[in-house]
Design a protein around this motif. Sequence first.
Motif, PDB file in Angstrom:
ATOM      1  N   ALA A 163       5.570   9.247  19.759  1.00  0.00           N
ATOM      2  CA  ALA A 163       4.289   8.666  19.331  1.00  0.00           C
ATOM      3  C   ALA A 163       4.512   7.719  18.171  1.00  0.00           C
ATOM      4  N   ILE A 164       3.659   6.719  18.074  1.00  0.00           N
ATOM      5  CA  ILE A 164       3.594   5.830  16.906  1.00  0.00           C
ATOM      6  C   ILE A 164       2.210   5.963  16.305  1.00  0.00           C
ATOM      7  N   LEU A 165       2.152   6.413  15.076  1.00  0.00           N
ATOM      8  CA  LEU A 165       0.899   6.508  14.340  1.00  0.00           C
ATOM      9  C   LEU A 165       1.196   6.213  12.870  1.00  0.00           C
ATOM     10  N   GLY A 166       0.331   6.644  12.003  1.00  0.00           N
ATOM     11  CA  GLY A 166       0.541   6.416  10.579  1.00  0.00           C
ATOM     12  C   GLY A 166      -0.257   7.396   9.759  1.00  0.00           C
ATOM     13  N   PHE A 167       0.140   7.525   8.501  1.00  0.00           N
ATOM     14  CA  PHE A 167      -0.592   8.356   7.556  1.00  0.00           C
ATOM     15  C   PHE A 167      -1.193   7.484   6.475  1.00  0.00           C
ATOM     16  N   GLN A 168      -2.427   7.778   6.117  1.00  0.00           N
ATOM     17  CA  GLN A 168      -3.048   7.166   4.957  1.00  0.00           C
ATOM     18  C   GLN A 168      -2.826   8.101   3.775  1.00  0.00           C
ATOM     19  N   SER A 199       0.835  -1.200   0.000  1.00  0.00           N
ATOM     20  CA  SER A 199       0.000   0.000   0.000  1.00  0.00           C
ATOM     21  C   SER A 199       0.870   1.249   0.000  1.00  0.00           C
ATOM     22  N   LEU A 200       0.218   2.399  -0.058  1.00  0.00           N
ATOM     23  CA  LEU A 200       0.919   3.678   0.028  1.00  0.00           C
ATOM     24  C   LEU A 200       1.071   4.146   1.472  1.00  0.00           C
ATOM     25  N   ASP A 201       0.463   3.430   2.405  1.00  0.00           N
ATOM     26  CA  ASP A 201       0.412   3.879   3.795  1.00  0.00           C
ATOM     27  C   ASP A 201       1.689   3.519   4.546  1.00  0.00           C
ATOM     28  N   SER A 202       2.003   4.317   5.536  1.00  0.00           N
ATOM     29  CA  SER A 202       3.204   4.083   6.339  1.00  0.00           C
ATOM     30  C   SER A 202       2.883   4.187   7.818  1.00  0.00           C
ATOM     31  N   GLU A 203       3.600   3.401   8.609  1.00  0.00           N
ATOM     32  CA  GLU A 203       3.564   3.478  10.061  1.00  0.00           C
ATOM     33  C   GLU A 203       4.900   4.057  10.514  1.00  0.00           C
ATOM     34  N   PHE A 204       4.878   4.975  11.461  1.00  0.00           N
ATOM     35  CA  PHE A 204       6.123   5.621  11.846  1.00  0.00           C
ATOM     36  C   PHE A 204       6.062   6.111  13.287  1.00  0.00           C
ATOM     37  N   MET A 205       7.232   6.506  13.761  1.00  0.00           N
ATOM     38  CA  MET A 205       7.388   7.022  15.114  1.00  0.00           C
ATOM     39  C   MET A 205       8.043   8.394  15.016  1.00  0.00           C
ATOM     40  N   TRP A 206       7.713   9.279  15.950  1.00  0.00           N
ATOM     41  CA  TRP A 206       8.406  10.565  15.977  1.00  0.00           C
ATOM     42  C   TRP A 206       8.502  11.065  17.413  1.00  0.00           C
ATOM     43  N   PHE A 207       9.379  12.064  17.608  1.00  0.00           N
ATOM     44  CA  PHE A 207       9.593  12.683  18.907  1.00  0.00           C
ATOM     45  C   PHE A 207       9.035  14.096  18.918  1.00  0.00           C
ATOM     46  N   ASN A 208       8.525  14.492  20.071  1.00  0.00           N
ATOM     47  CA  ASN A 208       7.945  15.818  20.263  1.00  0.00           C
ATOM     48  C   ASN A 208       9.062  16.865  20.347  1.00  0.00           C
ATOM     49  N   GLN A 209       9.062  17.804  19.405  1.00  0.00           N
ATOM     50  CA  GLN A 209      10.063  18.868  19.394  1.00  0.00           C
ATOM     51  C   GLN A 209       9.446  20.256  19.605  1.00  0.00           C
ATOM     52  N   VAL A 210       8.196  20.316  20.035  1.00  0.00           N
ATOM     53  CA  VAL A 210       7.517  21.602  20.229  1.00  0.00           C
ATOM     54  C   VAL A 210       8.174  22.371  21.375  1.00  0.00           C
ATOM     55  N   LEU A 267       5.338  21.108   5.023  1.00  0.00           N
ATOM     56  CA  LEU A 267       5.513  22.538   5.273  1.00  0.00           C
ATOM     57  C   LEU A 267       5.593  22.777   6.780  1.00  0.00           C
ATOM     58  N   SER A 268       6.577  23.543   7.207  1.00  0.00           N
ATOM     59  CA  SER A 268       6.772  23.753   8.645  1.00  0.00           C
ATOM     60  C   SER A 268       5.585  24.457   9.295  1.00  0.00           C
ATOM     61  N   SER A 269       4.813  25.183   8.511  1.00  0.00           N
ATOM     62  CA  SER A 269       3.652  25.900   9.036  1.00  0.00           C
ATOM     63  C   SER A 269       2.388  25.047   9.063  1.00  0.00           C
ATOM     64  N   ALA A 270       2.469  23.817   8.603  1.00  0.00           N
ATOM     65  CA  ALA A 270       1.277  22.993   8.402  1.00  0.00           C
ATOM     66  C   ALA A 270       0.790  22.356   9.703  1.00  0.00           C
ATOM     67  N   GLU A 271      -0.509  21.999   9.697  1.00  0.00           N
ATOM     68  CA  GLU A 271      -1.139  21.372  10.854  1.00  0.00           C
ATOM     69  C   GLU A 271      -0.552  19.998  11.156  1.00  0.00           C
ATOM     70  N   ASN A 272      -0.220  19.231  10.131  1.00  0.00           N
ATOM     71  CA  ASN A 272       0.231  17.849  10.323  1.00  0.00           C
ATOM     72  C   ASN A 272       1.745  17.699  10.284  1.00  0.00           C
ATOM     73  N   HIS A 273       2.465  18.802  10.483  1.00  0.00           N
ATOM     74  CA  HIS A 273       3.923  18.772  10.632  1.00  0.00           C
ATOM     75  C   HIS A 273       4.188  18.260  12.046  1.00  0.00           C
ATOM     76  N   ALA A 274       3.968  16.964  12.256  1.00  0.00           N
ATOM     77  CA  ALA A 274       3.652  16.421  13.575  1.00  0.00           C
ATOM     78  C   ALA A 274       4.662  16.744  14.663  1.00  0.00           C
TER      79      ALA A 274
END
Length: 543
Positions: free
Chosen positions: A423-428, A265-276, A442-449
Amino acid sequence: MICRRVFLRFSLCVALLIGAAYAQSGNELRFCLRAEPKTFDPLLVDDDASLAIRYLTGGVLVRVNRQTQALEPELAESWKVAKDAKQITFKLRRGVRFSDDNPFSAEDVAYTVSRLMDPALHSSTGDAFRSGNGSVNTKISAPDKISIIFSTPVIGLDRLFDQVAIISSHASKGDKAVLGPFMVAEHKAGNHVLLRRNPNYWKKDRNGRQLPYLDAIRLDIQSNRDVEVLRFKRGELDLINSLDTDYYDRLAASSPDMVHDAGASLDSEFMWFNQVANAPIPSYKRDWFRSANFRRAISAAINREDLSRVVYHSHARPGIGPVSPANKFWFNSRLKAEAYRPAVALEHLQNDGFRLQNGALRDKDGHTVEFSIVTNAGNSSRERMAVLIQEDLGRIGVKVNVVTLDFPSLIERISQKFNYEAAILGFQNVDLDPNGQMNIWLSSAENHAWNPQQKSPDTAWEAEIDRLMRAQASEANPKKRKASFDRVQQIVAEQAPFLYLVNKNALSAVSTSVEGANPVILHPQTYWNAERLTLHSNAQASR
C-alpha cells in the motif's frame, strides 16, 4: 491521519452542472473532506476526515498553537505535571457548558480518560499514553480539579492532551454534545457534513465578543481534486487545506495571492508490505514481505528524486524516515534518504535466492515476483507515485499492479480484512514529539500498519522498538530520550517496515474572501484558527 485521491477529468458541461448544484449563503465557510468520515467518536479518530471534524468540534484541555507550537490553556486554566511524569493535575475553567447545555466538570474529564484508556476501545489516541502496561487512574479533588495518574512516566504528557476531545458523561448515548467552537448539525453520507457554531462555546475575543465568528462550516465530501479546485476557482469553496503540487502551480500562475507554500511539512508519504500472518495472500509472498532484504531491495530500486521532481514538481524532498527533517530536534541527522541503486537492490535480492531470468525476477522456488500496490482513489500524487514505482521496479524484473480504491474500501482492506499486498498512504503528523507516534510504532497498536495489534512482538526488532518507545516515553532527560528515538529511526532504516518516499511541502490555498487565515506547517494548516476566521461581507452577500 491518512489521506487519498484519484486524478479524473470532467467535461465543461459536467463542470457547469457541478457549479449550479452548490449554492451558498451567509457567514458559512466551505471546504472539502477527501473522504467520508470513518467516525464521529473523537476517541476513535484515525483518519483525516474524522480528524478534521474532531479538531473543529472537540474541546480540549490544552492546545498546541499551530503557529507558535507553544502549549496553551483551553478548557484547563492551568496544569501541573509531577516531577516523575506519572501524574498531571488540571485546574478547569468554571462556567463552561457543553453544546447540549450540560455543565462541564472534572467528572467529564474522568469519564473521557476512562473510556480513552479502555483496551477494548482500541483507541489510537489512547495509544500515545501507553508508555507502560499499568492502569491509568483519576482523582477528582473538586468539580474543577482533577489528577490523572499513570503507572509509569509519560514524558511530554501535557502536550498529548491536545488530541483528547472531552466528551460528556451526562449526554445520552447518541448525543453529539461538544465543547468545541462548532457542532455537527447534519451529515448526509457521501455528500457533506454541516457544522453549526456552538452557542455555548466558552471563548471570547479580546473585545468580549463570543467566538466563533462563523455561523457554520460546510464540509463537502469530495475526493476528486479537479472538482475541488474548479469549485475553489469559482468561489464555491473558501480554502483547500492540502494542495497537490500540479494544482498549486496552476493556481499560482493565475492567482498567486491565494496559494501558500509554508515549507517542508512534518507529513510523510510511504509504502509498506502486508506482513499479517493470517492475511489472505499466498504464503510465499508473505515470506518475501517479511524479509528485510526484500524490503530493502525494493526501497533501493525506487528513485525518490524522481518522485520529488516529477510528481511534486520539487515541492517535496526524498523521504528518510519516521521524522521529517523539518522536525529540527527529533530528526536523526545521521540518516540519509535511500539512494536509487538498482544494482544494490539486485544484490539484496540475490542474498534471498532471487534470480533474474529473461528479464523477470523469480524467487528461489521459481515464483515470478509480482505484487499489487493499493492506494486511495482521488489522490493523483499517490497514483502517479505508484506508476513511477511500477516503472522503477520493472527495471529489476518485478511486476507491479496498481490498484486504486475508494477510501472506505481501502481502509477496510488494510485495517480489517488485510486483503492487500502493498500500500501507499501517508501519515499526518500533528505532534513534534515522538510520543505522538506511539500508535504507529508499538507492535500492539492499531496503526502498526504492516502487522497491527500483535499480542506480543513478532520479531526481535519490533520488540526493541517497543522497548525504546516506552523508554523514551518515560525518560525525563531530553538527551537520553533523543538517543532512544534516534535508535528507533535507525532500526526503521535497517528493517524498512515502511519505505519512506517523500516529505511534502505544506501547500494550501485560501480565498482572499477569508479573513484571519495564516497557513502553517502543522495540521490543520489553513483552519487551525477556525474560531477566528470570518468572511468578507461582500463574499457573504454573494452567497
